[in-house]
Design a protein around this motif. Structure first.
Motif, PDB file in Angstrom:
ATOM      1  N   LEU A 647       0.824  -1.204   0.000  1.00 47.38           N
ATOM      2  CA  LEU A 647       0.000   0.000   0.000  1.00 47.38           C
ATOM      3  C   LEU A 647       0.856   1.252   0.000  1.00 47.38           C
ATOM      4  O   LEU A 647       2.024   1.223   0.393  1.00 47.38           O
ATOM      5  N   ILE A 648       0.248   2.336  -0.458  1.00 46.03           N
ATOM      6  CA  ILE A 648       0.858   3.663  -0.388  1.00 46.03           C
ATOM      7  C   ILE A 648      -0.084   4.551   0.405  1.00 46.03           C
ATOM      8  O   ILE A 648      -1.271   4.664   0.074  1.00 46.03           O
ATOM      9  N   CYS A 649       0.421   5.151   1.470  1.00 46.20           N
ATOM     10  CA  CYS A 649      -0.370   6.121   2.233  1.00 46.20           C
ATOM     11  C   CYS A 649      -0.024   7.518   1.725  1.00 46.20           C
ATOM     12  O   CYS A 649       1.158   7.899   1.687  1.00 46.20           O
ATOM     13  N   VAL A 650      -1.026   8.250   1.307  1.00 43.65           N
ATOM     14  CA  VAL A 650      -0.813   9.608   0.791  1.00 43.65           C
ATOM     15  C   VAL A 650      -1.699  10.571   1.564  1.00 43.65           C
ATOM     16  O   VAL A 650      -2.789  10.220   2.015  1.00 43.65           O
ATOM     17  N   ALA A 651      -1.222  11.795   1.724  1.00 39.12           N
ATOM     18  CA  ALA A 651      -1.984  12.846   2.408  1.00 39.12           C
ATOM     19  C   ALA A 651      -2.131  14.034   1.475  1.00 39.12           C
ATOM     20  O   ALA A 651      -1.140  14.498   0.892  1.00 39.12           O
ATOM     21  N   TYR A 652      -3.344  14.509   1.328  1.00 41.98           N
ATOM     22  CA  TYR A 652      -3.622  15.711   0.542  1.00 41.98           C
ATOM     23  C   TYR A 652      -4.978  16.256   0.972  1.00 41.98           C
ATOM     24  O   TYR A 652      -5.783  15.563   1.595  1.00 41.98           O
ATOM     25  N   ARG A 653      -5.200  17.500   0.647  1.00 46.50           N
ATOM     26  CA  ARG A 653      -6.424  18.201   1.051  1.00 46.50           C
ATOM     27  C   ARG A 653      -6.665  18.036   2.553  1.00 46.50           C
ATOM     28  O   ARG A 653      -5.878  18.499   3.367  1.00 46.50           O
ATOM     29  N   HIS A 654      -7.751  17.349   2.940  1.00 40.64           N
ATOM     30  CA  HIS A 654      -8.080  17.147   4.347  1.00 40.64           C
ATOM     31  C   HIS A 654      -8.161  15.663   4.680  1.00 40.64           C
ATOM     32  O   HIS A 654      -8.956  15.256   5.527  1.00 40.64           O
ATOM     33  N   GLN A 655      -7.324  14.855   4.065  1.00 38.11           N
ATOM     34  CA  GLN A 655      -7.487  13.427   4.269  1.00 38.11           C
ATOM     35  C   GLN A 655      -6.190  12.658   4.072  1.00 38.11           C
ATOM     36  O   GLN A 655      -5.252  13.126   3.418  1.00 38.11           O
ATOM     37  N   PHE A 656      -6.162  11.466   4.683  1.00 38.38           N
ATOM     38  CA  PHE A 656      -5.141  10.463   4.424  1.00 38.38           C
ATOM     39  C   PHE A 656      -5.828   9.315   3.679  1.00 38.38           C
ATOM     40  O   PHE A 656      -6.871   8.829   4.125  1.00 38.38           O
ATOM     41  N   ASP A 657      -5.250   8.889   2.576  1.00 41.96           N
ATOM     42  CA  ASP A 657      -5.796   7.783   1.790  1.00 41.96           C
ATOM     43  C   ASP A 657      -4.785   6.657   1.698  1.00 41.96           C
ATOM     44  O   ASP A 657      -3.564   6.879   1.773  1.00 41.96           O
ATOM     45  N   LEU A 658      -5.291   5.442   1.506  1.00 45.56           N
ATOM     46  CA  LEU A 658      -4.462   4.288   1.192  1.00 45.56           C
ATOM     47  C   LEU A 658      -4.690   3.906  -0.261  1.00 45.56           C
ATOM     48  O   LEU A 658      -5.834   3.778  -0.705  1.00 45.56           O
ATOM     49  N   VAL A 659      -3.587   3.714  -0.988  1.00 44.76           N
ATOM     50  CA  VAL A 659      -3.655   3.373  -2.400  1.00 44.76           C
ATOM     51  C   VAL A 659      -3.025   2.000  -2.600  1.00 44.76           C
ATOM     52  O   VAL A 659      -1.906   1.750  -2.132  1.00 44.76           O
ATOM     53  N   ASN A 660      -3.736   1.116  -3.265  1.00 43.38           N
ATOM     54  CA  ASN A 660      -3.204  -0.203  -3.572  1.00 43.38           C
ATOM     55  C   ASN A 660      -2.177  -0.087  -4.696  1.00 43.38           C
ATOM     56  O   ASN A 660      -2.485   0.435  -5.769  1.00 43.38           O
ATOM     57  N   GLU A 661      -0.956  -0.562  -4.455  1.00 40.19           N
ATOM     58  CA  GLU A 661       0.105  -0.440  -5.462  1.00 40.19           C
ATOM     59  C   GLU A 661      -0.234  -1.179  -6.749  1.00 40.19           C
ATOM     60  O   GLU A 661       0.135  -0.750  -7.844  1.00 40.19           O
ATOM     61  N   SER A 662      -0.933  -2.302  -6.644  1.00 40.03           N
ATOM     62  CA  SER A 662      -1.177  -3.148  -7.813  1.00 40.03           C
ATOM     63  C   SER A 662      -2.333  -2.648  -8.651  1.00 40.03           C
ATOM     64  O   SER A 662      -2.278  -2.654  -9.887  1.00 40.03           O
ATOM     65  N   THR A 663      -3.413  -2.204  -7.996  1.00 38.61           N
ATOM     66  CA  THR A 663      -4.617  -1.826  -8.741  1.00 38.61           C
ATOM     67  C   THR A 663      -4.812  -0.323  -8.862  1.00 38.61           C
ATOM     68  O   THR A 663      -5.564   0.134  -9.719  1.00 38.61           O
ATOM     69  N   GLY A 664      -4.153   0.445  -8.010  1.00 39.23           N
ATOM     70  CA  GLY A 664      -4.341   1.888  -8.033  1.00 39.23           C
ATOM     71  C   GLY A 664      -5.594   2.347  -7.325  1.00 39.23           C
ATOM     72  O   GLY A 664      -5.892   3.542  -7.299  1.00 39.23           O
ATOM     73  N   GLU A 665      -6.349   1.409  -6.732  1.00 41.65           N
ATOM     74  CA  GLU A 665      -7.565   1.783  -6.011  1.00 41.65           C
ATOM     75  C   GLU A 665      -7.209   2.580  -4.764  1.00 41.65           C
ATOM     76  O   GLU A 665      -6.216   2.308  -4.096  1.00 41.65           O
ATOM     77  N   SER A 666      -8.074   3.546  -4.458  1.00 43.83           N
ATOM     78  CA  SER A 666      -7.838   4.420  -3.314  1.00 43.83           C
ATOM     79  C   SER A 666      -8.921   4.197  -2.268  1.00 43.83           C
ATOM     80  O   SER A 666     -10.093   4.022  -2.604  1.00 43.83           O
ATOM     81  N   PHE A 667      -8.509   4.196  -0.981  1.00 42.38           N
ATOM     82  CA  PHE A 667      -9.429   3.975   0.126  1.00 42.38           C
ATOM     83  C   PHE A 667      -9.201   5.050   1.186  1.00 42.38           C
ATOM     84  O   PHE A 667      -8.052   5.350   1.518  1.00 42.38           O
ATOM     85  N   ARG A 668     -10.294   5.621   1.680  1.00 46.20           N
ATOM     86  CA  ARG A 668     -10.188   6.664   2.695  1.00 46.20           C
ATOM     87  C   ARG A 668      -9.737   6.059   4.021  1.00 46.20           C
ATOM     88  O   ARG A 668     -10.352   5.135   4.535  1.00 46.20           O
TER      89      ARG A 668
END
Length: 987
Positions: A647-668
């Motif tokens: 997973l990739i944890c990214v922070a932007y705007r007002h949130q932290f999201d988790l992004v699946n490296e393989s599919t690119g899907e994002s989860f709050r």
């Protein structure tokens, strides 16, 4: 060699485990016939799973024996407000609940670091924050409340001017808990299984008496004037004698079962149970062999006692064994027990036990049973105080300066009247502070007992007089590779600085991967920014061969072309078999890996026919992932299998999201409910092998557990293991070094425990800049030395120490260095092994000079751990002396600015009291998550108070003066015993 990287990084992140603090068990007690009496769920801390382990000293020896949330750091109103010029406000929020706000502008612990401190009292509890001071911009009350997430009001805040409000606010602060403690000591003979049997013991054994004598002094109750812990000190109705001690400013009274009144007619010994049964914490001393029936908390009939400390003594080996039982609802508290929990050093055992018990009682006050009661009391007090002030709401007393600026100076209009009001305000506050001290309820930091020991965060000077501005850095063996305004430099302790790249290559991020023979950098900015990769062995060869310093043009073969325009990158840092790099180019993420795995580190280079100088061809581009916004913070989280579950944890705007490296899907993952968000870090931690994230933003730090995957998606749901705590000041970097988590601002380091967020210490380091922390911790601190002075360093630090502004004076802070002052900056190092409590293997030697790398040792103050005997109520002796001197000052009988005469009495300092000073600390930077730093670090200026190799981070104001008699040291964090600020400041 192979395990060095995993140990170097894993011990900082992968060691996060709550198992050190025990596990919850259902404990059932039965009588001699086997009939079940009672049952309860308790967390059992045993240090090891085998109670019959040999009685050898604990092998997990650490120095993390600290009082958590110490009052001299948490009782702000008493320490920074009471008896000082400050402002108080009252208002009601949108729910019509009243609140009170106190604001003070003060010098940060005599380091000439001006800052605002604010305390907000609401029915839900107390909130405290620090805010930076700007001489050109005043701070409004509205902006302070907004920083505390209070933006809407039913009635706006209005200032309270009458001085008696200080007494009411002090009462509100005292609801946080008592500064003194009462602990029970229960003697249990071998084979006793019920509390009636234990309470009926008239006398204790020789071993029991050894424990009692170790813990404190036997005092006569009749006529006793100290803290009495609920015992009768007039008529001897609770016994003739008791046991008492003072530990780090806390008065402790022990309720010893064999000293309390005994009744032959009363089988249940109600008089003894009345005291020990109403103690939150009880020590149970059990006689007998380890194999005999063990004590269980369910044997004691008490709804009030939440923590039991079971102590056994082995006469053959002269050691104590400890076991802790905590009721299930009690939050985790330290220190964790060594494994096995056996103590041969009796003084060390005493320190450990007292700290454990004090921390345990504080933790118990956070359970629902106590916290709800405290919240109801606080709500009642706040509403009652608000009702008392209601008649004044329509008068001038409260509606002047509504939503006013927090002014460091008196208003120009009616200056004389305002100054007279402030003088009366300060006088009443100082008298109230004096009364609290004499009563024994003051949160002081008097050193009264224990061992003098080094703290884990003590640092050593790594490079003095460092002349450059540091941008980023990473450690290379025992050296430091630093990107500066003059280029990339290699710095080693005691060696000349060696340039590696010139200033045409402006490096913004850097990673030295010794095991992979790689150097990764992000250089330049804007559209010209790129990632550069170098073979570390080639860089080493150039350094050792004293080749011409490389320029940006010379590095053109080392560019990763597809990374053009990148503003951020992150690499995986945990126990992973494959190097993964995520590069952020605006709102696009680029996943890069190496083409082949190296199974045996540098030796695998021999498998290649002729490795080129540039490793660019070894990298491959896997995929692109598009986000909705450019990330500010990025962290890679390793999945349990590392196959399509990273997973990739990214922070932007007002949130932290988790992004699946393989599919690119994002989860709050987490939404930040605030008007403005300052993202700090997302730190990947692995609790017992399971991934988790520490999300740091604004004043907050949240722990989120990333549950096992379900069809490629992480299960993000609330967990019982999630927790949250708040910093006192907004950090710019956070580092996790289990068991600690450290937050760094431009002038301080706040050190807390990972497992519960409790404060351990706050150090002041003016003009602090974190440089590197991926392995050892490096930071830069600035100071000023008068160039014309020829005095020694200890004289300079003693005579140039700034003084706390008096209550009647407005704090004045210097805006620049004085004439003749020469600014210089030192690099300091905190070995990671000191923080995590184990040695770190170094895979490579320093690139600068061939030498054997040994395990680094801290060269702090060099004070040995000296066992000391305790003495009786020394703090009260000092308090009486201070009270006497203060009364004379308040009555105008002595010159408040004059020095003490030679014949005047000095506070007595003997044995245990002298040797427990406050810890002094160091600083660090987070590389667990990579983030964008906006602008340069803010650096408040300050006056000269040190030489080039000594910098005070004392939490007490007079430590610089007391250091006059001590030798100079290379560490900026010194252990000193200081007594004045935390007691009273009544000049």
């Amino acid at each position: 060699m192979k395990g060095s990287v995993s140990e170097d990084l894993g011990c900082r992140r992968g060691e996060f485990s709550r198992k050190h603090y025990g596990s919850v068990e259902l404990l059932i007690s039965s009588d001699a016939d086997g009939a079940i009496q009672r049952a309860g769920r308790f967390r059992v801390e045993n240090g090891s799973s085998d109670e019959n382990a040999p009685d050898l000293p604990g092998i997990w020896r650490r120095t993390d024996v600290h009082l958590e949330n110490p009052e001299y750091h948490t009782r702000w109103y008493f320490k920074y407000f009471l008896g000082q010029v400050h402002q108080n406000y009252v208002g009601t929020d949108i729910e019509k609940s009243p609140f009170f706000l106190s604001v003070a502008l003060s010098d940060q612990n005599n380091q000439r670091v001006p800052q605002y401190r604010a305390i907000l009292w609401r029915k839900t509890g107390t909130q405290k924050i620090c805010l930076p001071y700007s001489p050109t911009k005043t701070l409004s009350v509205k902006s302070i409340l907004s920083a505390m997430n209070l933006d809407k009001f039913e009635k706006g805040p209005r200032e309270i001017f009458h001085p008696e409000i200080q007494k009411d606010l002090l009462v509100l602060e005292e609801q946080e808990g008592c500064v003194n403690f009462k602990f029970g000591i229960l003697y249990a003979k071998d084979g006793q299984l019920t509390d009636d049997e234990m309470f009926s013991n008239e006398t204790g054994s020789e071993a029991f008496q050894k424990l009692v004598n170790l813990l404190g002094d036997t005092i006569t109750l009749k006529g006793w004037t100290g803290y009495r812990g609920g015992l009768d000190t007039k008529n001897d109705t609770t016994g003739l004698y008791s046991v008492y001690t003072v530990y780090q400013g806390h008065e402790i009274m022990f309720h010893v079962s064999t000293m309390l009144p005994y009744s032959k007619e009363n089988r249940q010994q109600v008089e003894r149970k009345r005291h020990i049964g109403n103690d939150i914490v009880t020590i149970v001393f059990q006689e007998g062999e380890e194999s005999s029936p063990a004590f269980k908390p369910s044997m004691i009939r008490s709804h009030f006692t939440h923590i039991f400390a079971l102590v056994r003594y082995n006469q053959q080996n002269d050691n104590f064994r400890l076991k802790i039982f905590s009721e299930e609802s009690v939050p985790l508290f330290g220190p964790p027990l060594p494994s096995p929990p056996v103590f041969t050093d009796h003084q060390e055992f005493r320190d450990f036990l007292l700290v454990k018990l004090i921390n345990g009682e504080k933790a118990t006050l956070e359970t629902p049973t106590f916290s709800q009661k405290r919240q109801r009391t606080l709500d009642m007090l706040i509403r009652s105080l608000y009702q008392d002030l209601m008649p004044d709401l329509h008068k001038n007393m409260l509606n002047r300066r509504s939503f006013s600026d927090v002014l460091p100076e008196s208003p120009k209009s009616a200056r004389k009247k305002e100054e007279a009001r402030q003088a009366e305000f300060v006088r009443i506050g100082q008298a109230l502070k004096l009364k609290t001290i004499v009563r024994g309820d003051a949160p002081t930091s008097l050193a009264t007992s224990g061992l003098c020991k080094k703290e884990p965060w003590e640092s050593q000077c790594f490079c003095s007089n460092f002349p450059h501005e540091a941008v980023c850095a990473d450690s290379w063996g025992q050296a430091l590779l630093v990107s500066t305004d003059a280029g990339v430099l290699l710095v080693d302790d005691g060696q000349p600085i060696v340039p590696v790249f010139d200033k045409t290559l402006q490096v913004k991020q850097i990673h030295v991967l010794e095991f992979l023979d790689l150097l990764i950098t992000r250089a330049d900015k804007g559209k010209d920014a790129r990632l550069f990769v170098f073979r570390l062995s080639t860089v080493r060869k150039d350094v050792e061969g004293k080749q011409i310093v490389k320029s940006k043009y010379d590095c053109r073969e080392n560019k990763l072309e597809k990374t053009k325009g990148c503003h951020l990158y992150a690499i995986n840092t945990h126990h992973s078999s494959e190097l993964r790099i995520i590069v952020a180019i605006r709102n696009k993420l680029l996943l890069i890996t190496r083409k082949h795995n190296r199974q045996s580190g540098l030796t695998s280079l021999s498998l290649l026919s002729s490795p080129s100088e540039s490793p660019v061809e070894e990298f491959q581009y896997i995929r692109e992932i598009c986000l909705s916004d450019p990330p500010v913070v990025m962290t890679l989280v390793d999945g349990p299998t590392e196959e399509n579950d990273n997973l990739i944890c990214v922070a932007y705007r007002h949130q932290f999201d988790l992004v699946n490296e393989s599919t690119g899907e994002s989860f709050r993952l987490h939404h930040v409910d605030a008007n403005r968000v300052n993202f700090v870090a997302a730190i990947d931690v692995y609790e017992d092998g399971e991934a988790g994230l520490l999300l740091c933003y604004n004043y907050s730090c949240n722990y989120k557990k990333v549950c096992p995957f379900n069809g490629g998606s992480p299960l993000i749901q609330p967990s019982a293991s999630d927790f949250h705590f708040s910093w006192n000041q907004v950090p710019y970097a956070v580092v996790c070094a289990f068991p600690y988590i450290l937050a760094f601002t431009t002038d301080s380091i706040e050190i807390r425990l990972v497992v519960n967020g409790n404060l351990v210490h706050t150090a002041v380091v003016p003009q602090l800049q974190l440089v590197a922390s991926r392995s050892d911790i490096y930071f830069k601190a600035a100071a000023a030395v008068n160039s014309s002075s020829s005095s020694s360093s200890k004289d300079a630090s003693a005579h140039n120490s700034p003084q706390t502004p008096t209550g009647r004076e407005t704090p004045v802070f210097p805006s620049s260095l004085g004439e003749g002052d020469v600014p210089y900056k030192n690099l300091y190092k905190i070995p990671l092994r000191n923080l995590v409590g184990r040695s770190i293997e170094r895979p490579l030697k320093s690139p600068l000079v061939p030498k054997v790398i040994t395990t680094p040792t801290s060269v702090g103050i060099g004070i040995a751990a000296i066992p000391v005997t305790h003495s009786l109520s020394l703090s009260r002796m000092e308090i009486k002396e201070i009270a006497s001197r203060t009364r004379r000052e308040l009555l105008g009988l002595s010159d408040e600015a004059g020095p003490r005469s030679e014949g005047s009495p000095k506070p007595k300092t003997t044995s245990r009291k002298l040797l427990e000073g406050e810890p002094k600390q160091g600083a660090v930077r987070s590389t667990s998550s990579d983030r964008i730093l906006s602008g340069s670090f803010e650096r408040p200026s300050f006056e000269d108070n040190s030489d080039g190799r000594l910098l005070s981070t004392s939490s007490d104001p007079d430590t610089l003066a007391t250091r006059e008699e001590s030798p100079p040291s290379g560490s900026p964090f010194q252990l000193t015993a200081s007594f004045d600020e935390d007691i009273i400041d009544l000049k």
